[in-house]
Design a protein around this motif. Structure first.
Motif, PDB file in Angstrom:
ATOM      1  N   THR A   8      14.391   1.988  15.693  1.00  0.00           N
ATOM      2  CA  THR A   8      13.045   1.098  16.031  1.00  0.00           C
ATOM      3  C   THR A   8      13.089   0.718  17.471  1.00  0.00           C
ATOM      4  O   THR A   8      14.273   0.129  17.839  1.00  0.00           O
ATOM      5  CB  THR A   8      12.693   0.180  14.891  1.00  0.00           C
ATOM      6  OG1 THR A   8      11.527  -0.439  15.515  1.00  0.00           O
ATOM      7  CG2 THR A   8      13.570  -1.092  15.026  1.00  0.00           C
ATOM      8  N   ALA A   9      11.855   0.977  18.255  1.00  0.00           N
ATOM      9  CA  ALA A   9      11.913   0.059  19.524  1.00  0.00           C
ATOM     10  C   ALA A   9      11.153  -1.088  19.301  1.00  0.00           C
ATOM     11  O   ALA A   9      11.017  -1.783  20.329  1.00  0.00           O
ATOM     12  CB  ALA A   9      10.887   1.186  20.423  1.00  0.00           C
ATOM     13  N   ASP A  10      10.860  -1.750  18.167  1.00  0.00           N
ATOM     14  CA  ASP A  10      10.251  -2.911  17.689  1.00  0.00           C
ATOM     15  C   ASP A  10      10.796  -3.653  16.579  1.00  0.00           C
ATOM     16  O   ASP A  10      10.097  -3.789  15.680  1.00  0.00           O
ATOM     17  CB  ASP A  10       8.521  -2.529  17.378  1.00  0.00           C
ATOM     18  CG  ASP A  10       7.748  -3.717  17.346  1.00  0.00           C
ATOM     19  OD1 ASP A  10       8.047  -4.731  18.162  1.00  0.00           O
ATOM     20  OD2 ASP A  10       6.810  -3.435  16.858  1.00  0.00           O
ATOM     21  N   PRO A  11      12.114  -4.046  16.988  1.00  0.00           N
ATOM     22  CA  PRO A  11      12.545  -4.879  15.756  1.00  0.00           C
ATOM     23  C   PRO A  11      11.945  -6.161  15.808  1.00  0.00           C
ATOM     24  O   PRO A  11      11.538  -6.918  16.745  1.00  0.00           O
ATOM     25  CB  PRO A  11      14.025  -4.895  16.408  1.00  0.00           C
ATOM     26  CG  PRO A  11      14.089  -4.864  17.731  1.00  0.00           C
ATOM     27  CD  PRO A  11      13.006  -4.020  18.055  1.00  0.00           C
ATOM     28  N   SER A  12      11.955  -6.819  14.628  1.00  0.00           N
ATOM     29  CA  SER A  12      11.366  -8.048  14.286  1.00  0.00           C
ATOM     30  C   SER A  12      12.182  -9.047  14.654  1.00  0.00           C
ATOM     31  O   SER A  12      13.527  -8.909  14.702  1.00  0.00           O
ATOM     32  CB  SER A  12      11.040  -8.203  12.888  1.00  0.00           C
ATOM     33  OG  SER A  12      12.224  -8.583  12.019  1.00  0.00           O
ATOM     34  N   PRO A  13      11.723 -10.035  15.347  1.00  0.00           N
ATOM     35  CA  PRO A  13      12.463 -11.369  15.842  1.00  0.00           C
ATOM     36  C   PRO A  13      13.492 -11.749  14.488  1.00  0.00           C
ATOM     37  O   PRO A  13      14.515 -12.331  14.722  1.00  0.00           O
ATOM     38  CB  PRO A  13      11.664 -12.415  16.316  1.00  0.00           C
ATOM     39  CG  PRO A  13      10.379 -11.620  16.622  1.00  0.00           C
ATOM     40  CD  PRO A  13      10.363 -10.406  15.583  1.00  0.00           C
ATOM     41  N   LYS A  14      13.064 -11.744  13.373  1.00  0.00           N
ATOM     42  CA  LYS A  14      13.650 -12.191  12.076  1.00  0.00           C
ATOM     43  C   LYS A  14      15.009 -11.364  11.927  1.00  0.00           C
ATOM     44  O   LYS A  14      15.864 -11.930  11.579  1.00  0.00           O
ATOM     45  CB  LYS A  14      12.741 -12.311  11.012  1.00  0.00           C
ATOM     46  CG  LYS A  14      13.226 -12.719   9.838  1.00  0.00           C
ATOM     47  CD  LYS A  14      12.277 -12.999   8.408  1.00  0.00           C
ATOM     48  CE  LYS A  14      13.049 -13.280   7.246  1.00  0.00           C
ATOM     49  NZ  LYS A  14      12.145 -13.236   6.125  1.00  0.00           N
ATOM     50  N   GLU A  15      14.708 -10.087  11.977  1.00  0.00           N
ATOM     51  CA  GLU A  15      16.024  -9.096  11.727  1.00  0.00           C
ATOM     52  C   GLU A  15      16.826  -9.392  12.644  1.00  0.00           C
ATOM     53  O   GLU A  15      18.190  -9.284  12.673  1.00  0.00           O
ATOM     54  CB  GLU A  15      15.349  -7.974  11.637  1.00  0.00           C
ATOM     55  CG  GLU A  15      14.656  -7.504  10.217  1.00  0.00           C
ATOM     56  CD  GLU A  15      13.961  -6.351  10.078  1.00  0.00           C
ATOM     57  OE1 GLU A  15      13.990  -5.588   9.159  1.00  0.00           O
ATOM     58  OE2 GLU A  15      13.416  -5.750  11.179  1.00  0.00           O
ATOM     59  N   LEU A  16      16.494  -9.211  14.147  1.00  0.00           N
ATOM     60  CA  LEU A  16      17.641  -9.754  14.961  1.00  0.00           C
ATOM     61  C   LEU A  16      18.365 -11.098  14.974  1.00  0.00           C
ATOM     62  O   LEU A  16      19.349 -11.036  15.187  1.00  0.00           O
ATOM     63  CB  LEU A  16      16.552  -9.625  16.558  1.00  0.00           C
ATOM     64  CG  LEU A  16      16.089  -8.254  17.026  1.00  0.00           C
ATOM     65  CD1 LEU A  16      15.393  -8.426  18.337  1.00  0.00           C
ATOM     66  CD2 LEU A  16      17.141  -7.331  17.033  1.00  0.00           C
ATOM     67  N   ALA A  17      17.299 -11.960  14.340  1.00  0.00           N
ATOM     68  CA  ALA A  17      18.067 -13.339  14.274  1.00  0.00           C
ATOM     69  C   ALA A  17      19.120 -13.086  13.152  1.00  0.00           C
ATOM     70  O   ALA A  17      20.234 -13.679  13.272  1.00  0.00           O
ATOM     71  CB  ALA A  17      17.306 -14.271  13.984  1.00  0.00           C
ATOM     72  N   PHE A  18      18.919 -12.436  12.187  1.00  0.00           N
ATOM     73  CA  PHE A  18      19.757 -11.843  10.758  1.00  0.00           C
ATOM     74  C   PHE A  18      20.799 -11.357  11.527  1.00  0.00           C
ATOM     75  O   PHE A  18      22.187 -11.745  11.102  1.00  0.00           O
ATOM     76  CB  PHE A  18      19.217 -11.182  10.195  1.00  0.00           C
ATOM     77  CG  PHE A  18      19.868 -10.816   8.908  1.00  0.00           C
ATOM     78  CD1 PHE A  18      20.240 -11.548   7.829  1.00  0.00           C
ATOM     79  CD2 PHE A  18      20.592  -9.425   8.775  1.00  0.00           C
ATOM     80  CE1 PHE A  18      21.361 -11.115   6.800  1.00  0.00           C
ATOM     81  CE2 PHE A  18      21.163  -8.913   7.871  1.00  0.00           C
ATOM     82  CZ  PHE A  18      21.778  -9.744   7.023  1.00  0.00           C
ATOM     83  N   LEU A  19      20.942 -10.435  12.315  1.00  0.00           N
ATOM     84  CA  LEU A  19      22.094  -9.668  12.831  1.00  0.00           C
ATOM     85  C   LEU A  19      22.918 -10.663  13.709  1.00  0.00           C
ATOM     86  O   LEU A  19      24.201 -10.571  13.680  1.00  0.00           O
ATOM     87  CB  LEU A  19      21.631  -8.440  13.881  1.00  0.00           C
ATOM     88  CG  LEU A  19      21.069  -7.184  13.279  1.00  0.00           C
ATOM     89  CD1 LEU A  19      20.395  -6.490  14.348  1.00  0.00           C
ATOM     90  CD2 LEU A  19      21.836  -6.632  12.284  1.00  0.00           C
ATOM     91  N   GLY A  20      22.317 -11.501  14.526  1.00  0.00           N
ATOM     92  CA  GLY A  20      23.065 -12.415  15.321  1.00  0.00           C
ATOM     93  C   GLY A  20      23.639 -13.261  14.765  1.00  0.00           C
ATOM     94  O   GLY A  20      24.827 -13.576  14.898  1.00  0.00           O
ATOM     95  N   GLU A  21      23.205 -13.830  13.362  1.00  0.00           N
ATOM     96  CA  GLU A  21      23.761 -14.739  12.581  1.00  0.00           C
ATOM     97  C   GLU A  21      24.996 -14.252  11.726  1.00  0.00           C
ATOM     98  O   GLU A  21      26.049 -14.680  11.898  1.00  0.00           O
ATOM     99  CB  GLU A  21      22.826 -15.208  11.559  1.00  0.00           C
ATOM    100  CG  GLU A  21      21.547 -16.113  12.198  1.00  0.00           C
ATOM    101  CD  GLU A  21      20.577 -16.326  11.163  1.00  0.00           C
ATOM    102  OE1 GLU A  21      20.686 -15.978  10.203  1.00  0.00           O
ATOM    103  OE2 GLU A  21      19.662 -17.034  11.678  1.00  0.00           O
ATOM    104  N   ARG A  22      24.770 -13.027  11.301  1.00  0.00           N
ATOM    105  CA  ARG A  22      25.823 -12.016  10.695  1.00  0.00           C
ATOM    106  C   ARG A  22      27.152 -11.928  11.539  1.00  0.00           C
ATOM    107  O   ARG A  22      28.069 -11.904  11.103  1.00  0.00           O
ATOM    108  CB  ARG A  22      25.333 -10.809   9.850  1.00  0.00           C
ATOM    109  CG  ARG A  22      24.365 -10.886   8.916  1.00  0.00           C
ATOM    110  CD  ARG A  22      24.417 -12.048   7.706  1.00  0.00           C
ATOM    111  NE  ARG A  22      25.685 -12.368   7.593  1.00  0.00           N
ATOM    112  CZ  ARG A  22      26.150 -13.721   7.113  1.00  0.00           C
ATOM    113  NH1 ARG A  22      25.248 -14.629   7.511  1.00  0.00           N
ATOM    114  NH2 ARG A  22      27.287 -14.098   6.944  1.00  0.00           N
ATOM    115  N   LEU A  23      27.099 -11.480  13.042  1.00  0.00           N
ATOM    116  CA  LEU A  23      27.764 -11.205  13.685  1.00  0.00           C
ATOM    117  C   LEU A  23      28.658 -12.420  14.157  1.00  0.00           C
ATOM    118  O   LEU A  23      29.848 -12.374  14.027  1.00  0.00           O
ATOM    119  CB  LEU A  23      27.264 -10.459  14.888  1.00  0.00           C
ATOM    120  CG  LEU A  23      28.331 -10.059  16.123  1.00  0.00           C
ATOM    121  CD1 LEU A  23      29.574  -9.072  15.424  1.00  0.00           C
ATOM    122  CD2 LEU A  23      27.741  -9.305  17.171  1.00  0.00           C
TER     123      LEU A  23
END
Length: 141
Positions: A8-23
């Motif tokens: 996607t070229a339009d990831p949701s802020p919630k999903e990006l935050a989830f990735l950051g938290e998991r990493l």
């Protein structure tokens, strides 16, 4: 487990935050807590408008400068160097021993070298026709 792959070229802020938290959780378990903390330095004109700034963070004993910008009206006044000095002083106060910055602008790379940064990596054609230069600096104890 059945999975699907989505680009996607339009990831949701919630999903990006989830990735950051998991990493972050993975890295904290792997090498220890980063202690990541935002760091910004701004230069304002007489009206309070931002005319230059640095944005980055400190983590694992390093300052990482992500963005450094100086308005054309105040270029040539050593603004980048003054902002880097301020960011480095704060990083040292936070216990950092090194600083990292990158650029694909040859003039910026020379300015960073004048501030004591030394190149340690180069990515050719990023963007096409230029090279992205990675520079580091040892901070005083």
């Amino acid at each position: 487990m059945n999975t699907t792959l989505e680009t996607t070229a339009d990831p949701s802020p919630k999903e990006l935050a989830f990735l950051g938290e998991r990493l972050s959780a993975f890295n904290d378990n792997d090498v220890g807590a980063a202690g990541r903390k935002a760091l910004a330095v701004f230069v304002r004109d007489e009206h309070g408008a931002v005319v230059a700034g640095i944005s980055g963070y400190t983590a694992w004993g390093w300052l990482y400068v992500q963005w450094l910008w100086v308005d054309e009206r105040v270029r040539g006044q050593h603004m980048a160097g003054r902002m880097l000095d301020a960011a480095e002083q704060e990083a040292v106060a936070r216990g950092c021993h090194g600083a990292l910055i990158d650029t694909f602008n040859p003039k910026a790379a020379k300015a960073y070298e004048c501030q004591g940064y030394r190149p340690f990596g180069l990515l050719a054609d990023f963007p096409l026709g230029r090279s992205r230069v990675f520079l580091q600096k040892k901070l005083p104890a």
